[in-house]
Scaffold this active site. Sequence first.
Site, mmCIF file in Angstrom:
data_model
loop_
_atom_site.group_PDB
_atom_site.id
_atom_site.type_symbol
_atom_site.label_atom_id
_atom_site.label_comp_id
_atom_site.label_asym_id
_atom_site.label_seq_id
_atom_site.Cartn_x
_atom_site.Cartn_y
_atom_site.Cartn_z
ATOM 1 N N TYR A 166 20.651 1.486 43.101
ATOM 2 C CA TYR A 166 19.381 2.214 43.007
ATOM 3 C C TYR A 166 19.502 3.422 42.061
ATOM 4 O O TYR A 166 18.651 3.646 41.192
ATOM 5 C CB TYR A 166 19.001 2.659 44.419
ATOM 6 C CG TYR A 166 17.720 3.429 44.564
ATOM 7 C CD1 TYR A 166 16.489 2.792 44.462
ATOM 8 C CD2 TYR A 166 17.742 4.802 44.834
ATOM 9 C CE1 TYR A 166 15.311 3.508 44.631
ATOM 10 C CE2 TYR A 166 16.570 5.513 45.008
ATOM 11 C CZ TYR A 166 15.358 4.868 44.905
ATOM 12 O OH TYR A 166 14.196 5.579 45.069
ATOM 13 N N LYS A 170 17.483 4.085 38.634
ATOM 14 C CA LYS A 170 16.592 5.252 38.564
ATOM 15 C C LYS A 170 16.947 6.163 37.390
ATOM 16 O O LYS A 170 16.071 6.727 36.738
ATOM 17 C CB LYS A 170 16.645 6.020 39.887
ATOM 18 C CG LYS A 170 15.899 5.331 41.027
ATOM 19 C CD LYS A 170 14.492 4.970 40.606
ATOM 20 C CE LYS A 170 13.516 4.791 41.741
ATOM 21 N NZ LYS A 170 12.217 4.255 41.278
HETATM 22 P P1 NAI Z 1 7.162 1.923 49.361
HETATM 23 O O1 NAI Z 1 8.081 0.855 49.819
HETATM 24 O O2 NAI Z 1 6.101 2.365 50.313
HETATM 25 O O3 NAI Z 1 6.451 1.528 47.993
HETATM 26 C C1 NAI Z 1 6.974 0.655 47.051
HETATM 27 C C2 NAI Z 1 5.984 -0.445 46.813
HETATM 28 O O4 NAI Z 1 6.435 -1.273 45.750
HETATM 29 C C3 NAI Z 1 5.800 -1.347 48.040
HETATM 30 O O5 NAI Z 1 4.448 -1.355 48.433
HETATM 31 C C4 NAI Z 1 6.290 -2.699 47.560
HETATM 32 O O6 NAI Z 1 5.589 -3.798 48.133
HETATM 33 C C5 NAI Z 1 6.092 -2.602 46.059
HETATM 34 N N1 NAI Z 1 6.962 -3.527 45.335
HETATM 35 C C6 NAI Z 1 8.249 -3.821 45.567
HETATM 36 N N2 NAI Z 1 8.707 -4.717 44.687
HETATM 37 C C7 NAI Z 1 7.680 -5.004 43.860
HETATM 38 C C8 NAI Z 1 7.534 -5.845 42.730
HETATM 39 N N3 NAI Z 1 8.556 -6.602 42.283
HETATM 40 N N4 NAI Z 1 6.338 -5.884 42.111
HETATM 41 C C9 NAI Z 1 5.295 -5.145 42.566
HETATM 42 N N5 NAI Z 1 5.381 -4.335 43.631
HETATM 43 C C10 NAI Z 1 6.557 -4.263 44.275
HETATM 44 O O7 NAI Z 1 8.079 3.154 48.960
HETATM 45 P P2 NAI Z 1 7.757 4.574 48.278
HETATM 46 O O8 NAI Z 1 8.625 5.547 48.956
HETATM 47 O O9 NAI Z 1 6.308 4.827 48.233
HETATM 48 O O10 NAI Z 1 8.356 4.373 46.820
HETATM 49 C C11 NAI Z 1 7.607 4.411 45.624
HETATM 50 C C12 NAI Z 1 8.533 4.708 44.474
HETATM 51 O O11 NAI Z 1 9.055 6.025 44.606
HETATM 52 C C13 NAI Z 1 9.739 3.784 44.365
HETATM 53 O O12 NAI Z 1 10.015 3.523 43.019
HETATM 54 C C14 NAI Z 1 10.852 4.607 44.978
HETATM 55 O O13 NAI Z 1 12.118 4.210 44.519
HETATM 56 C C15 NAI Z 1 10.458 5.983 44.493
HETATM 57 N N6 NAI Z 1 11.043 7.071 45.249
HETATM 58 C C16 NAI Z 1 10.625 7.325 46.518
HETATM 59 C C17 NAI Z 1 11.181 8.366 47.226
HETATM 60 C C18 NAI Z 1 10.716 8.743 48.570
HETATM 61 O O14 NAI Z 1 11.150 9.790 49.079
HETATM 62 N N7 NAI Z 1 9.825 7.982 49.200
HETATM 63 C C19 NAI Z 1 12.280 9.175 46.656
HETATM 64 C C20 NAI Z 1 12.591 8.868 45.288
HETATM 65 C C21 NAI Z 1 11.989 7.836 44.627
#
Ligand code: NAI
Length: 308
Positions: A166, A170
């Site tokens: 990851y 990133k």
């Molecule tokens: P989340 O799991 O709620 O959102 C990610 C979304 O991406 C999900 O709804 C999932 O179905 C969708 N997804 C996964 N694979 C996919 C694909 N191949 N094509 C289309 N959609 C796909 O998680 P969150 O926390 O909202 O994460 C959003 C972004 O923020 C991610 O890139 C994560 O790595 C990043 N992030 C989040 C942090 C946090 O504290 N929540 C910290 C640092 C980065």
Amino acid sequence: MSEVRFDGRVAIVTGAGGGLGRAHALLLASRGAKVVVNDLGGARDGTGGGSAMADKVAEEIRATGGEATPNYDGVDTAEGGEAIVKTALDAYGKVDILINNAGILRDRAFHNLTEEDWEKVLAVHLKGAFCVTQPAFRVMRQNQYGRIVFTTSAAGLYGNFGQTNYGSAKMALVGLMNTLKIEGQKYNILANTIAPLAGSRLTEDVLPTPVVEALKPGLVSPIAAYLCSEECTETGSVWVAGGGYFSRAAIVEGKGVALDPSGEISLEQIRDNWGKIKEMSGAEEFANANAEGLSRIFSNLQRGAPAQ
Ligand code: NAI
């Protein structure tokens, strides 16, 4: 006070079926953007899929008078990326804004990491950003307007146990942005990266429940959306956001030491200059690879620094 608005703008938010992506999509739509709500609808590790998550958010937007179109393609293939951009073109005729947000997790200590866990995580975060951004960038280039946001993580910027896959993906997104800011500038395409922290299904079991509840994704979205606004002219930076805290993170280089390159440089010279090599006071940020970083190397080569 004038509002930051997105009337007439078309946005794609990937992974917008929940968490941060949903919050970004709702905010952009509430300010007038037409939004393609992309989500594969899978589990947190990238398995499975379905239309329910994207549909729900698109319906939520429409229920409050906004415009949204769902899309269920995976970001991690060129066909998926093309189809996501085509959804925007078919529905609204253009793409002005792209927030690359889709993500999955497959955490494991490095010695236990499998090739599949490595490849899947890089495919969604890094290749996914390429697959969606390239067709969107081509449209933006023609229209001479674009705002692109990537989503990195403190795990990439600084490291986090169990997240070599990851963190690599990133941090690579920062590299992608660094060059895209250069290639896009002439066409008024600006690229930035956010490093968020928010309560979501990705963080619900790594942070205590009250913290997860307090770290609302909606507290990150204002900066993601602002970076997508016409009035924001920033490009090429990393913006940290979470729980109402906002800041900028940057890669900087120290002043260093210029040793005489005309002869051999000994290990002892390295040892004896270690303090200067390591010193970060007066460190600077560079606009591109050629600006200062490489030019220091070339100018030292040319002038032949006095022996230390
Ligand atoms: P989340 O799991 O709620 O959102 C990610 C979304 O991406 C999900 O709804 C999932 O179905 C969708 N997804 C996964 N694979 C996919 C694909 N191949 N094509 C289309 N959609 C796909 O998680 P969150 O926390 O909202 O994460 C959003 C972004 O923020 C991610 O890139 C994560 O790595 C990043 N992030 C989040 C942090 C946090 O504290 N929540 C910290 C640092 C980065």
